[in-house]
Design an enzyme around this catalytic site. Structure first.
Site, PDB file in Angstrom:
ATOM      1  N   GLY A  40       3.688 -62.672 -16.403  1.00 43.65           N
ATOM      2  CA  GLY A  40       3.334 -61.557 -15.408  1.00 43.65           C
ATOM      3  C   GLY A  40       2.217 -60.755 -16.148  1.00 43.65           C
ATOM      4  O   GLY A  40       1.333 -60.338 -15.219  1.00 43.65           O
ATOM      5  N   THR A  41       2.326 -60.550 -17.157  1.00 39.65           N
ATOM      6  CA  THR A  41       1.185 -59.872 -18.152  1.00 39.65           C
ATOM      7  C   THR A  41      -0.046 -60.293 -17.910  1.00 39.65           C
ATOM      8  O   THR A  41      -1.127 -59.843 -17.325  1.00 39.65           O
ATOM      9  CB  THR A  41       1.524 -59.848 -19.654  1.00 39.65           C
ATOM     10  OG1 THR A  41       2.939 -59.141 -19.897  1.00 39.65           O
ATOM     11  CG2 THR A  41       0.318 -58.960 -20.385  1.00 39.65           C
ATOM     12  N   ASN A  94       9.884 -50.967 -13.067  1.00 37.68           N
ATOM     13  CA  ASN A  94      10.821 -51.466 -13.903  1.00 37.68           C
ATOM     14  C   ASN A  94      11.803 -50.619 -14.665  1.00 37.68           C
ATOM     15  O   ASN A  94      13.154 -51.152 -14.709  1.00 37.68           O
ATOM     16  CB  ASN A  94      10.183 -52.548 -15.069  1.00 37.68           C
ATOM     17  CG  ASN A  94       8.934 -51.959 -15.759  1.00 37.68           C
ATOM     18  OD1 ASN A  94       8.207 -51.228 -15.033  1.00 37.68           O
ATOM     19  ND2 ASN A  94       9.333 -51.953 -17.025  1.00 37.68           N
ATOM     20  N   GLN A 146       8.857 -56.893 -10.546  1.00 42.99           N
ATOM     21  CA  GLN A 146      10.291 -56.645 -10.120  1.00 42.99           C
ATOM     22  C   GLN A 146      10.731 -56.449  -8.885  1.00 42.99           C
ATOM     23  O   GLN A 146      11.914 -56.295  -8.367  1.00 42.99           O
ATOM     24  CB  GLN A 146      10.436 -54.952 -10.717  1.00 42.99           C
ATOM     25  CG  GLN A 146      10.451 -54.942 -12.072  1.00 42.99           C
ATOM     26  CD  GLN A 146      11.631 -55.349 -12.960  1.00 42.99           C
ATOM     27  OE1 GLN A 146      12.476 -56.061 -12.222  1.00 42.99           O
ATOM     28  NE2 GLN A 146      11.372 -55.856 -14.238  1.00 42.99           N
ATOM     29  N   SER A 197       6.525 -62.865 -12.139  1.00 46.73           N
ATOM     30  CA  SER A 197       6.718 -63.545 -13.157  1.00 46.73           C
ATOM     31  C   SER A 197       8.066 -64.313 -13.234  1.00 46.73           C
ATOM     32  O   SER A 197       9.013 -63.819 -12.251  1.00 46.73           O
ATOM     33  CB  SER A 197       6.886 -62.324 -14.212  1.00 46.73           C
ATOM     34  OG  SER A 197       7.395 -63.037 -15.492  1.00 46.73           O
ATOM     35  N   HIS A 227      10.328 -65.429 -15.179  1.00 46.37           N
ATOM     36  CA  HIS A 227      11.784 -65.001 -15.790  1.00 46.37           C
ATOM     37  C   HIS A 227      12.145 -63.853 -15.337  1.00 46.37           C
ATOM     38  O   HIS A 227      13.307 -63.605 -15.752  1.00 46.37           O
ATOM     39  CB  HIS A 227      11.428 -64.910 -17.356  1.00 46.37           C
ATOM     40  CG  HIS A 227      10.772 -63.806 -18.076  1.00 46.37           C
ATOM     41  ND1 HIS A 227      11.462 -62.642 -18.233  1.00 46.37           N
ATOM     42  CD2 HIS A 227       9.666 -63.183 -17.826  1.00 46.37           C
ATOM     43  CE1 HIS A 227      10.776 -61.617 -19.001  1.00 46.37           C
ATOM     44  NE2 HIS A 227       9.749 -62.188 -18.324  1.00 46.37           N
ATOM     45  N   CYS A 231       9.850 -53.319 -23.522  1.00 47.89           N
ATOM     46  CA  CYS A 231       8.440 -53.636 -24.271  1.00 47.89           C
ATOM     47  C   CYS A 231       8.065 -52.226 -24.850  1.00 47.89           C
ATOM     48  O   CYS A 231       7.197 -52.444 -26.033  1.00 47.89           O
ATOM     49  CB  CYS A 231       7.547 -53.605 -22.898  1.00 47.89           C
ATOM     50  SG  CYS A 231       7.782 -54.692 -21.635  1.00 47.89           S
TER      51      CYS A 231
HETATM   52  C1  LIG Z   1       8.447 -57.719 -16.791  1.00 44.02           C
HETATM   53  C2  LIG Z   1       7.146 -57.160 -16.257  1.00 44.02           C
HETATM   54  C3  LIG Z   1       5.759 -57.455 -16.397  1.00 44.02           C
HETATM   55  C4  LIG Z   1       5.465 -58.600 -17.555  1.00 44.02           C
HETATM   56  O1  LIG Z   1       5.908 -59.918 -17.256  1.00 44.02           O
HETATM   57  P1  LIG Z   1       5.982 -60.944 -18.298  1.00 44.02           P
HETATM   58  O2  LIG Z   1       6.281 -62.292 -17.619  1.00 44.02           O
HETATM   59  O3  LIG Z   1       7.009 -60.594 -19.255  1.00 44.02           O
HETATM   60  O4  LIG Z   1       4.691 -60.864 -18.950  1.00 44.02           O
HETATM   61  C5  LIG Z   1       4.897 -56.865 -15.602  1.00 44.02           C
HETATM   62  N1  LIG Z   1       5.286 -55.843 -14.810  1.00 44.02           N
HETATM   63  C6  LIG Z   1       6.441 -55.488 -14.647  1.00 44.02           C
HETATM   64  C7  LIG Z   1       6.685 -54.559 -13.726  1.00 44.02           C
HETATM   65  C8  LIG Z   1       7.769 -56.160 -15.342  1.00 44.02           C
HETATM   66  O5  LIG Z   1       8.682 -55.768 -15.147  1.00 44.02           O
END
Ligand SMILES: *Cc1c(COP(=O)(O)O)cnc(C)c1O
Length: 388
Positions: free
Chosen positions: A72-73, A152, A180, A200, A202, A326
């Site tokens: 997601g990052t 989040n 989210q 993302s 996961h 994080c």
């Molecule tokens: C978890 C999250 C991310 C990052 O996603 P990853 O796959 O863990 O890098 C980005 N934005 C939000 C709102 C998240 O909750």
């Protein structure tokens, strides 16, 4: 570990057993490189396209508008940095909010060091941005607006369609970090009118290390990674095949189960809020009462430290976050809680309870039973707590 006692679904979700099962073959006989010439490779390449189609259906776009990344990052980085680099001759200004995920905030900070200008919109007590502020922040040099769909930490849901309309009326591109929101809310990118959307795997019962970027057809952005032209030239590197297959399966399951899950989880959330506020004095509800994800509760427990609560709950085998995972290694209070107007001490005493697919009444009852005495014990040791 007892999954009943897991209350940190916004940090990550367990991989659904059906996702794991769908992936298994791709670590065994279907190991081939999808770019290779032979028949077996073609089978793998086809399966990737099926996964792409399932993800496209989940957010109502075309499969060729879906791009796989490594997280997601990475999707957030690519959407923001890739867009403004492409448009850099037309302007240098970006609008975002103060409560974005670090994946967005740090991308913006990086761009600020490289000649771009960023406006960080403030939010109200619920965490909502103000649409008039957004309109006022727009300049002739504005290239991109990036506002997260749902937060989040506190779960606040922004008025995405209205933001997209403002962007469109001003001919500015709009990206939303929907990590989210996807899998919890019904999302239709065409109806909403967003240009770029990150998700993302996961966070939707898929696997770690896979992100997705929706990029509207015809929109051109710069890649961040160069190589063999994978993902239509936008993200080079041999595909994480099994992860992609798992993400496709997770999307398929989310589509089928999203509505019933909401109906099941909503009352659990309401019960937790009601009972904790009855049993524990001096609580602050940090999640919006009206515009909030149905799985997320964020409270501040006055006069104690979030880390101390986490440690005692951990001793009961129960998993939560204080602030966001994080930033949990740093001692700074959450930027989100400060942005909604909490004092430092109140932000430090925060507890995030996030529910999901394997949350049960039994687990919720245990939480309601365990937390009040934990709070009482910690407060009895606190010099700030009036024991009178
Ligand atoms: C978890 C999250 C991310 C990052 O996603 P990853 O796959 O863990 O890098 C980005 N934005 C939000 C709102 C998240 O909750």
């Amino acid at each position: 570990m007892n999954i009943n006692n897991y209350f940190d679904y916004n940090a990550t979700t367990p991989t659904d057993a059906r996702v794991f099962e769908a992936m298994e073959d791709f670590y065994k006989e279907k190991f081939h490189n999808p770019s290779s010439f032979y028949r077996e490779a073609g089978v793998v390449a086809n399966e990737i396209e099926n996964a792409r189609e399932n993800i496209a259906k989940l957010i109502n776009c075309k499969p060729d508008e879906i791009f796989f990344t490594g997280s997601g990052t990475e999707s957030d980085n690519l959407a923001i940095i890739g867009t403004v680099r492409k448009l850099k001759d037309k302007g240098n200004h970006i609008i975002t909010s103060k409560i974005e995920h670090p994946a967005v905030l740090e991308s913006c900070k990086y761009l600020e060091k490289n000649g771009f200008e960023v406006t960080y919109l403030t939010v109200d007590r619920d965490g909502l941005i103000n649409l008039e502020d957004l309109k006022k922040a727009i300049k002739s040099s504005t290239l991109l607006i990036s506002i997260m769909f749902a937060n989040n930490e506190i779960g606040v849901i922004q008025p995405i369609k209205e933001i997209a309309d403002i962007a469109k009326n001003n001919k500015i591109l709009f990206h939303t970090d929907a990590v989210q929101a996807v899998g919890k809310l019904k999302i239709d990118v065409k109806d909403l009118g967003v240009d770029l959307l990150s998700l993302s795997s996961h966070k939707i019962y898929g696997v770690k290390g896979i992100g997705v970027l929706y990029k509207k057809k015809g929109l051109r952005i710069e890649p961040l990674i160069f190589g063999g032209g994978h993902e239509n030239g936008l993200r080079a590197g041999t595909e994480n095949v099994a992860g992609i297959i798992g993400t496709g399966k997770a999307a398929e399951i989310a589509m089928e189960e999203m509505e019933t899950e909401e109906l099941r989880i909503k009352p659990l959330r309401e019960k937790i809020i009601k009972e904790l506020f009855e049993k524990i004095p001096e609580l602050i509800l940090n999640s919006s009462a009206t515009n909030c994800l149905y799985n997320t509760i964020n409270i501040s427990i006055k006069h104690i430290e979030g880390e101390a609560i986490l440690a005692l709950l951990d001793a009961h085998g129960m998993s939560f976050s204080s602030g966001s995972a994080c930033s949990s290694k740093s001692l700074d209070p959450s930027h989100v809680l400060l942005a909604i107007g909490l004092e430092h001490a109140e932000a430090h005493g925060s507890l995030r309870i996030s529910l999901g697919k394997y949350s049960t009444e039994e687990g919720v009852n245990k939480l309601i039973e365990v937390l009040p005495p934990v709070v009482e014990r910690l407060r009895s040791m606190s010099p700030f707590w009036n024991k009178g």
